[in-house]
Design a protein around this motif. Structure first.
Motif, PDB file in Angstrom:
ATOM      1  N   UNK A  63       6.174  -1.414  15.424  1.00 51.34           N
ATOM      2  CA  UNK A  63       5.679  -2.709  14.950  1.00 51.34           C
ATOM      3  C   UNK A  63       4.513  -2.532  13.977  1.00 51.34           C
ATOM      4  N   UNK A  64       3.552  -1.695  14.349  1.00 54.50           N
ATOM      5  CA  UNK A  64       2.379  -1.498  13.501  1.00 54.50           C
ATOM      6  C   UNK A  64       2.746  -0.791  12.200  1.00 54.50           C
ATOM      7  N   UNK A  65       3.682   0.130  12.258  1.00 58.05           N
ATOM      8  CA  UNK A  65       4.127   0.824  11.046  1.00 58.05           C
ATOM      9  C   UNK A  65       4.836  -0.149  10.108  1.00 58.05           C
ATOM     10  N   UNK A  66       5.685  -1.008  10.647  1.00 58.73           N
ATOM     11  CA  UNK A  66       6.369  -2.011   9.825  1.00 58.73           C
ATOM     12  C   UNK A  66       5.347  -2.939   9.188  1.00 58.73           C
ATOM     13  N   UNK A  67       4.369  -3.376   9.970  1.00 58.34           N
ATOM     14  CA  UNK A  67       3.348  -4.266   9.410  1.00 58.34           C
ATOM     15  C   UNK A  67       2.589  -3.587   8.263  1.00 58.34           C
ATOM     16  N   UNK A  68       2.166  -2.339   8.476  1.00 54.73           N
ATOM     17  CA  UNK A  68       1.410  -1.641   7.431  1.00 54.73           C
ATOM     18  C   UNK A  68       2.230  -1.506   6.149  1.00 54.73           C
ATOM     19  N   UNK A  69       3.499  -1.160   6.286  1.00 53.10           N
ATOM     20  CA  UNK A  69       4.354  -1.004   5.102  1.00 53.10           C
ATOM     21  C   UNK A  69       4.575  -2.345   4.400  1.00 53.10           C
ATOM     22  N   UNK A  79       3.059   3.000  -0.221  1.00 45.13           N
ATOM     23  CA  UNK A  79       3.272   2.953   1.223  1.00 45.13           C
ATOM     24  C   UNK A  79       2.432   3.997   1.950  1.00 45.13           C
ATOM     25  N   UNK A  80       1.933   3.627   3.109  1.00 44.94           N
ATOM     26  CA  UNK A  80       1.211   4.538   3.989  1.00 44.94           C
ATOM     27  C   UNK A  80       2.186   5.611   4.483  1.00 44.94           C
ATOM     28  N   UNK A  81       1.863   6.874   4.269  1.00 43.87           N
ATOM     29  CA  UNK A  81       2.776   7.987   4.594  1.00 43.87           C
ATOM     30  C   UNK A  81       3.089   8.074   6.087  1.00 43.87           C
ATOM     31  N   UNK A  85       6.826   7.634   7.892  1.00 45.11           N
ATOM     32  CA  UNK A  85       7.411   8.606   8.822  1.00 45.11           C
ATOM     33  C   UNK A  85       7.874   7.930  10.106  1.00 45.11           C
ATOM     34  N   UNK A  86       7.051   7.047  10.652  1.00 42.74           N
ATOM     35  CA  UNK A  86       7.416   6.345  11.899  1.00 42.74           C
ATOM     36  C   UNK A  86       8.683   5.523  11.693  1.00 42.74           C
ATOM     37  N   UNK A  87       8.717   4.725  10.616  1.00 43.69           N
ATOM     38  CA  UNK A  87       9.865   3.845  10.378  1.00 43.69           C
ATOM     39  C   UNK A  87      11.115   4.655  10.058  1.00 43.69           C
ATOM     40  N   UNK A  90      12.463   6.268  13.233  1.00 40.33           N
ATOM     41  CA  UNK A  90      13.101   5.280  14.106  1.00 40.33           C
ATOM     42  C   UNK A  90      14.440   4.822  13.538  1.00 40.33           C
ATOM     43  N   UNK A  91      14.538   4.738  12.216  1.00 42.86           N
ATOM     44  CA  UNK A  91      15.779   4.289  11.583  1.00 42.86           C
ATOM     45  C   UNK A  91      16.937   5.257  11.831  1.00 42.86           C
ATOM     46  N   UNK A  92      16.626   6.492  12.143  1.00 41.33           N
ATOM     47  CA  UNK A  92      17.663   7.491  12.398  1.00 41.33           C
ATOM     48  C   UNK A  92      18.176   7.486  13.826  1.00 41.33           C
ATOM     49  N   UNK A  93      17.737   6.546  14.629  1.00 43.46           N
ATOM     50  CA  UNK A  93      18.134   6.486  16.038  1.00 43.46           C
ATOM     51  C   UNK A  93      19.524   5.914  16.252  1.00 43.46           C
ATOM     52  N   UNK A  94      19.855   5.632  17.503  1.00 39.29           N
ATOM     53  CA  UNK A  94      21.187   5.117  17.850  1.00 39.29           C
ATOM     54  C   UNK A  94      21.427   3.722  17.259  1.00 39.29           C
ATOM     55  N   UNK A  95      22.684   3.352  17.127  1.00 36.43           N
ATOM     56  CA  UNK A  95      23.024   2.051  16.554  1.00 36.43           C
ATOM     57  C   UNK A  95      23.467   1.072  17.634  1.00 36.43           C
ATOM     58  N   UNK A  96      23.325  -0.201  17.318  1.00 41.14           N
ATOM     59  CA  UNK A  96      23.831  -1.255  18.184  1.00 41.14           C
ATOM     60  C   UNK A  96      25.345  -1.309  18.053  1.00 41.14           C
ATOM     61  N   UNK A  97      26.017  -1.719  19.106  1.00 43.15           N
ATOM     62  CA  UNK A  97      27.449  -1.968  19.043  1.00 43.15           C
ATOM     63  C   UNK A  97      27.634  -3.414  18.626  1.00 43.15           C
ATOM     64  N   UNK A  98      28.447  -3.620  17.603  1.00 42.04           N
ATOM     65  CA  UNK A  98      28.663  -4.957  17.057  1.00 42.04           C
ATOM     66  C   UNK A  98      30.134  -5.309  17.212  1.00 42.04           C
ATOM     67  N   UNK A  99      30.400  -6.488  17.782  1.00 36.76           N
ATOM     68  CA  UNK A  99      31.776  -6.938  17.960  1.00 36.76           C
ATOM     69  C   UNK A  99      31.920  -8.356  17.435  1.00 36.76           C
TER      70      UNK A  99
END
Length: 186
Positions: A63-69, A79-81, A85-87, A90-99
């Motif tokens: 949350x704080x990383x998104x706010x700073x960016x 952008x704050x380096x 890195x945090x965002x 996190x973006x490389x994590x697992x995905x939601x299942x969408x149906x």
């Protein structure tokens, strides 16, 4: 406590769970249960997740990383380096299942998938050179929102809270000024 989903993007709404950042910050996500409720109430996310202490801290860090960016983007600065890195991590994590069904879209996943989804949403938004990000025009509000209004004229994060408060304060100020001015003066 009720949550506001007025930013036009779930990642920005997550960043908006801390209010009044310049004065005395108010954190709407004080406990893992608050985070679980925030996710459940957000239309763009699954209806239920479980947050343990570690996942809760990961969500607050994201949350704080998104706010700073987003704030960097609003101010037109690099952008704050560390936040990048945090965002990006996190973006490389697992995905939601969408149906898709006749009832509409249904998403499932755990909190790690939700956080990854939010991070990817932030990446796509912040990488879009045409996305018009603004900070709320109410002096004490620090919420950042996506302005999709015609001509990008939106001033407040939302009318229900900030817009109405600003307009009501302006109305009261005009009434006070009218009542203190001498009658008949031009």
């Amino acid at each position: 406590m009720t949550f506001a989903y007025v930013s036009g993007n779930a990642a920005l709404d997550l960043a908006g769970t801390v209010g009044y950042r310049r004065e005395e910050p108010v954190d709407s996500l004080a406990t893992p249960a608050d985070l679980e409720r925030w996710v459940a109430e957000c239309d763009e996310l699954p209806g239920h997740v479980t947050a343990d202490a570690g996942a809760f801290e990961s969500a607050r860090t994201l949350r704080e990383a998104i706010y700073r960016l987003a704030h960097d983007r609003v101010l037109g600065r690099p952008f704050d380096r560390g936040s990048l890195e945090v965002v990006n991590d996190a973006a490389g994590g697992p995905t939601l299942t969408v149906e898709l069904s006749d009832a509409g879209l249904h998403m499932t996943g755990d909190l790690a998938a939700v956080l990854s989804h939010l991070a990817r949403s932030a990446v796509v938004l912040l990488a879009d050179p045409h996305a018009c990000l603004k900070e709320c025009g109410r002096t004490s509000c620090t919420r950042i929102y996506l302005d999709r209004s015609r001509g990008a004229r939106r001033t407040w994060c939302g009318m229900d809270e900030c817009g109405n408060r600003v307009k009501a304060a302006a109305y009261r100020a005009r009434r006070r000024a009218a009542s203190t001015s001498p009658r008949g003066a031009l």
